[in-house]
Design a protein around this motif. Structure first.
Motif, PDB file in Angstrom:
ATOM      1  N   SER A 245      52.253  51.156  51.641  1.00 12.50           N
ATOM      2  CA  SER A 245      52.287  52.220  50.646  1.00 12.50           C
ATOM      3  C   SER A 245      53.221  51.985  49.471  1.00 12.50           C
ATOM      4  CB  SER A 245      52.676  53.544  51.328  1.00 12.50           C
ATOM      5  OG  SER A 245      53.972  53.464  51.907  1.00 12.50           O
ATOM      6  N   TRP A 246      54.137  51.010  49.562  1.00 10.58           N
ATOM      7  CA  TRP A 246      55.004  50.719  48.419  1.00 10.58           C
ATOM      8  C   TRP A 246      54.258  49.775  47.478  1.00 10.58           C
ATOM      9  CZ3 TRP A 246      60.936  50.764  48.575  1.00 10.58           C
ATOM     10  CH2 TRP A 246      61.384  51.861  49.328  1.00 10.58           C
ATOM     11  N   TYR A 247      54.040  50.215  46.259  1.00 10.05           N
ATOM     12  CA  TYR A 247      53.143  49.494  45.349  1.00 10.05           C
ATOM     13  C   TYR A 247      53.854  48.750  44.233  1.00 10.05           C
ATOM     14  CZ  TYR A 247      53.830  54.219  43.564  1.00 10.05           C
ATOM     15  OH  TYR A 247      54.385  55.418  43.194  1.00 10.05           O
ATOM     16  N   GLY A 248      55.136  48.449  44.418  1.00 10.20           N
ATOM     17  CA  GLY A 248      55.833  47.625  43.435  1.00 10.20           C
ATOM     18  C   GLY A 248      55.863  46.177  43.881  1.00 10.20           C
ATOM     19  N   SER A 249      57.004  45.532  43.723  1.00  8.09           N
ATOM     20  CA  SER A 249      57.133  44.127  44.115  1.00  8.09           C
ATOM     21  C   SER A 249      57.018  43.935  45.618  1.00  8.09           C
ATOM     22  CB  SER A 249      58.478  43.573  43.624  1.00  8.09           C
ATOM     23  OG  SER A 249      59.536  44.482  43.866  1.00  8.09           O
ATOM     24  N   ARG A 250      57.120  45.023  46.390  1.00  5.82           N
ATOM     25  CA  ARG A 250      56.973  44.946  47.846  1.00  5.82           C
ATOM     26  C   ARG A 250      55.617  44.368  48.253  1.00  5.82           C
ATOM     27  NH1 ARG A 250      60.061  45.910  52.501  1.00  5.82           N
ATOM     28  NH2 ARG A 250      61.501  46.262  50.767  1.00  5.82           N
ATOM     29  N   ILE A 251      54.589  44.556  47.436  1.00  7.71           N
ATOM     30  CA  ILE A 251      53.266  44.088  47.837  1.00  7.71           C
ATOM     31  C   ILE A 251      53.196  42.563  47.942  1.00  7.71           C
ATOM     32  CG2 ILE A 251      51.947  46.093  47.105  1.00  7.71           C
ATOM     33  CD1 ILE A 251      51.330  44.833  44.516  1.00  7.71           C
ATOM     34  N   LEU A 252      54.076  41.857  47.238  1.00  8.03           N
ATOM     35  CA  LEU A 252      54.108  40.407  47.408  1.00  8.03           C
ATOM     36  C   LEU A 252      54.603  40.065  48.811  1.00  8.03           C
ATOM     37  CD1 LEU A 252      53.777  37.563  46.317  1.00  8.03           C
ATOM     38  CD2 LEU A 252      56.081  37.729  45.332  1.00  8.03           C
ATOM     39  N   ARG A 253      55.622  40.776  49.287  1.00  7.44           N
ATOM     40  CA  ARG A 253      56.143  40.559  50.635  1.00  7.44           C
ATOM     41  C   ARG A 253      55.148  41.018  51.694  1.00  7.44           C
ATOM     42  NH1 ARG A 253      60.237  43.082  47.556  1.00  7.44           N
ATOM     43  NH2 ARG A 253      62.040  41.750  47.131  1.00  7.44           N
ATOM     44  N   ALA A 254      54.302  41.974  51.343  1.00 13.07           N
ATOM     45  CA  ALA A 254      53.383  42.562  52.311  1.00 13.07           C
ATOM     46  C   ALA A 254      52.316  41.587  52.783  1.00 13.07           C
ATOM     47  CB  ALA A 254      52.721  43.800  51.705  1.00 13.07           C
ATOM     48  N   VAL A 255      51.948  40.645  51.954  1.00 13.47           N
ATOM     49  CA  VAL A 255      50.851  39.737  52.307  1.00 13.47           C
ATOM     50  C   VAL A 255      51.146  38.988  53.610  1.00 13.47           C
ATOM     51  CG1 VAL A 255      49.502  37.733  51.590  1.00 13.47           C
ATOM     52  CG2 VAL A 255      50.092  39.495  49.926  1.00 13.47           C
ATOM     53  N   ALA A 256      52.331  38.423  53.717  1.00  8.83           N
ATOM     54  CA  ALA A 256      52.698  37.696  54.935  1.00  8.83           C
ATOM     55  C   ALA A 256      52.712  38.634  56.137  1.00  8.83           C
ATOM     56  CB  ALA A 256      54.063  37.030  54.762  1.00  8.83           C
ATOM     57  N   TYR A 257      53.145  39.860  55.923  1.00  6.52           N
ATOM     58  CA  TYR A 257      53.169  40.853  57.009  1.00  6.52           C
ATOM     59  C   TYR A 257      51.755  41.149  57.486  1.00  6.52           C
ATOM     60  CZ  TYR A 257      53.872  45.335  59.366  1.00  6.52           C
ATOM     61  OH  TYR A 257      53.875  46.364  60.289  1.00  6.52           O
ATOM     62  N   PHE A 258      50.834  41.371  56.555  1.00 10.57           N
ATOM     63  CA  PHE A 258      49.449  41.638  56.927  1.00 10.57           C
ATOM     64  C   PHE A 258      48.867  40.476  57.736  1.00 10.57           C
ATOM     65  CE2 PHE A 258      49.022  44.239  52.762  1.00 10.57           C
ATOM     66  CZ  PHE A 258      49.622  45.327  53.374  1.00 10.57           C
ATOM     67  N   ARG A 259      49.140  39.267  57.279  1.00 12.17           N
ATOM     68  CA  ARG A 259      48.620  38.090  57.962  1.00 12.17           C
ATOM     69  C   ARG A 259      49.156  38.012  59.393  1.00 12.17           C
ATOM     70  NH1 ARG A 259      50.981  34.617  55.138  1.00 12.17           N
ATOM     71  NH2 ARG A 259      49.431  34.444  53.489  1.00 12.17           N
ATOM     72  N   ASP A 260      50.445  38.294  59.529  1.00 11.97           N
ATOM     73  CA  ASP A 260      51.070  38.174  60.848  1.00 11.97           C
ATOM     74  C   ASP A 260      50.563  39.215  61.840  1.00 11.97           C
ATOM     75  OD1 ASP A 260      52.504  36.086  59.861  1.00 11.97           O
ATOM     76  OD2 ASP A 260      54.396  37.165  59.671  1.00 11.97           O
ATOM     77  N   ILE A 261      50.473  40.482  61.413  1.00 10.12           N
ATOM     78  CA  ILE A 261      50.139  41.525  62.389  1.00 10.12           C
ATOM     79  C   ILE A 261      48.655  41.590  62.720  1.00 10.12           C
ATOM     80  CG2 ILE A 261      52.125  42.924  61.723  1.00 10.12           C
ATOM     81  CD1 ILE A 261      50.164  44.843  60.346  1.00 10.12           C
ATOM     82  N   PHE A 262      47.797  41.136  61.811  1.00 12.28           N
ATOM     83  CA  PHE A 262      46.368  41.237  62.071  1.00 12.28           C
ATOM     84  C   PHE A 262      45.694  39.910  62.429  1.00 12.28           C
ATOM     85  CE2 PHE A 262      46.892  44.948  59.101  1.00 12.28           C
ATOM     86  CZ  PHE A 262      46.714  45.920  60.089  1.00 12.28           C
ATOM     87  N   TYR A 263      46.236  38.784  61.950  1.00  7.04           N
ATOM     88  CA  TYR A 263      45.489  37.544  62.064  1.00  7.04           C
ATOM     89  C   TYR A 263      46.231  36.379  62.717  1.00  7.04           C
ATOM     90  CZ  TYR A 263      42.297  39.936  58.954  1.00  7.04           C
ATOM     91  OH  TYR A 263      41.436  40.859  58.421  1.00  7.04           O
ATOM     92  N   LEU A 264      47.553  36.443  62.793  1.00  2.76           N
ATOM     93  CA  LEU A 264      48.304  35.293  63.290  1.00  2.76           C
ATOM     94  C   LEU A 264      47.856  34.879  64.681  1.00  2.76           C
ATOM     95  CD1 LEU A 264      50.540  33.279  62.686  1.00  2.76           C
ATOM     96  CD2 LEU A 264      52.174  34.845  63.731  1.00  2.76           C
ATOM     97  N   ASN A 265      47.704  35.856  65.560  1.00  4.38           N
ATOM     98  CA  ASN A 265      47.264  35.557  66.926  1.00  4.38           C
ATOM     99  C   ASN A 265      45.826  35.973  67.177  1.00  4.38           C
ATOM    100  OD1 ASN A 265      49.861  34.591  67.782  1.00  4.38           O
ATOM    101  ND2 ASN A 265      50.556  36.715  67.754  1.00  4.38           N
ATOM    102  N   GLN A 266      45.141  36.338  66.078  1.00  9.78           N
ATOM    103  CA  GLN A 266      43.737  36.772  66.170  1.00  9.78           C
ATOM    104  C   GLN A 266      43.572  37.816  67.260  1.00  9.78           C
ATOM    105  OE1 GLN A 266      40.583  33.892  65.600  1.00  9.78           O
ATOM    106  NE2 GLN A 266      42.084  32.252  65.290  1.00  9.78           N
ATOM    107  N   THR A 267      44.481  38.801  67.260  1.00  9.03           N
ATOM    108  CA  THR A 267      44.485  39.823  68.300  1.00  9.03           C
ATOM    109  C   THR A 267      43.209  40.646  68.317  1.00  9.03           C
ATOM    110  OG1 THR A 267      46.873  39.983  67.959  1.00  9.03           O
ATOM    111  CG2 THR A 267      45.828  41.754  69.221  1.00  9.03           C
ATOM    112  N   PHE A 268      42.657  40.914  67.144  1.00  6.43           N
ATOM    113  CA  PHE A 268      41.520  41.809  67.071  1.00  6.43           C
ATOM    114  C   PHE A 268      40.229  41.141  66.613  1.00  6.43           C
ATOM    115  CE2 PHE A 268      45.375  44.286  66.159  1.00  6.43           C
ATOM    116  CZ  PHE A 268      45.348  45.147  67.255  1.00  6.43           C
ATOM    117  N   PHE A 269      40.280  39.831  66.382  1.00  4.56           N
ATOM    118  CA  PHE A 269      39.095  39.178  65.827  1.00  4.56           C
ATOM    119  C   PHE A 269      38.669  37.983  66.676  1.00  4.56           C
ATOM    120  CE2 PHE A 269      41.295  41.308  62.424  1.00  4.56           C
ATOM    121  CZ  PHE A 269      40.288  41.985  61.786  1.00  4.56           C
TER     122      PHE A 269
END
Length: 269
Positions: A245-269
């Motif tokens: 929900s933070w739409y400033g420079s935080r969104i650059l940091r968010a990309v790695a977070y999204f990758r880690d929680i949803f795709y790093l271990n392919q938990t849901f895919f």
């Protein structure tokens, strides 16, 4: 940059704002934009922030909450630029400030408008080059994430999710929110993408949808592990609300977070 005393800019609500450039006394009414201002190198120019502006932790004057501003405290700072947000701040208070000071209002609802906000804020604060560089980095990061998602999901249907922001009443993000836009960037589908703003949907009601994953945000309501049990027979995950929900420079940091929680271990895919 034009350093004339009366340069005019149009904010994200379509309002014309006249500024003396570059601004030397900035008050930010928006936590995510406060973080952006620091990342643009404007620490010395920032004179006032809200009590919710926690990144970075600093000793700037606190001027109340985002919806309960202390107008007298803002006036005492004699700002030459106030940055507000259409949704996060109360309209009446912002309009009162407009009578006395230049107020630039942001209106962010997706990645595109977030990038435009960053470019414009950088421009009006004499940090245009840094703003353009930040936007380039954000675009590149999300493009890379999209490529990785395409490989990992192999064309499978998007995972259907519900993103809760509040309890009592239970409220979640509708399709016209920045949060929903971030879910799309993650390769996910908001079950309530056809609803606007933050509809009230109980856990019981959610059981009768095709939701596959429930996301419980850390803000504005601080969901904890104890709340997981409300969602019977559904996969639930606690997530960092700032990343969505933070739409400033935080969104650059968010990309790695999204990758880690949803795709790093392919938990849901």
């Amino acid at each position: 940059m034009n350093n004339s005393p009366d340069s005019s800019y149009t904010d994200q609500t379509g309002r014309e704002v006249k500024l003396s450039l570059p601004p030397r006394r900035i008050v930010s009414l928006v936590p995510s934009i406060t973080e952006l201002l620091f990342d643009l190198g404007l620490e010395n120019e920032i004179v006032g922030v809200t009590k919710f502006c926690i990144h970075p932790v600093n000793n700037k004057t606190r001027i109340g909450g985002t919806k309960r501003l202390h107008l007298s405290a803002i006036s005492a700072l004699q700002p030459d630029l106030i940055i507000a947000n259409k949704e996060e701040n109360e309209r009446e208070q912002v309009e009162a400030l407009m009578q006395e000071y230049p107020v630039w209002v942001s209106d962010v609802h997706d990645l595109s408008s977030a990038l435009e906000m960053i470019r414009q804020v950088a421009e009006i604060t004499d940090r245009g080059q840094k703003g353009r560089e930040l936007c380039t980095a954000i675009n590149a990061a999300f493009a890379q994430l999209a490529q990785q998602i395409a490989v990992l999901t192999r064309g499978n249907e998007k995972l259907k999710v519900a993103y809760y922001i509040w309890k009592d009443p239970w409220m979640l993000a509708g399709g016209d929110t920045f949060i929903s836009s971030m879910l799309e960037q993650c390769g996910l589908e908001n079950v309530f993408k056809d609803r606007t703003r933050y509809p009230e949907i109980s856990p019981e009601t959610l059981m009768h949808t095709d939701c596959q994953l429930v996301l419980l945000s850390s803000e504005p309501f601080p969901f904890k592990e104890s709340h997981v049990s409300f969602f019977k027979n559904l996969e639930v995950r606690l997530v960092d609300g700032e990343m969505f929900s933070w739409y400033g420079s935080r969104i650059l940091r968010a990309v790695a977070y999204f990758r880690d929680i949803f795709y790093l271990n392919q938990t849901f895919f």
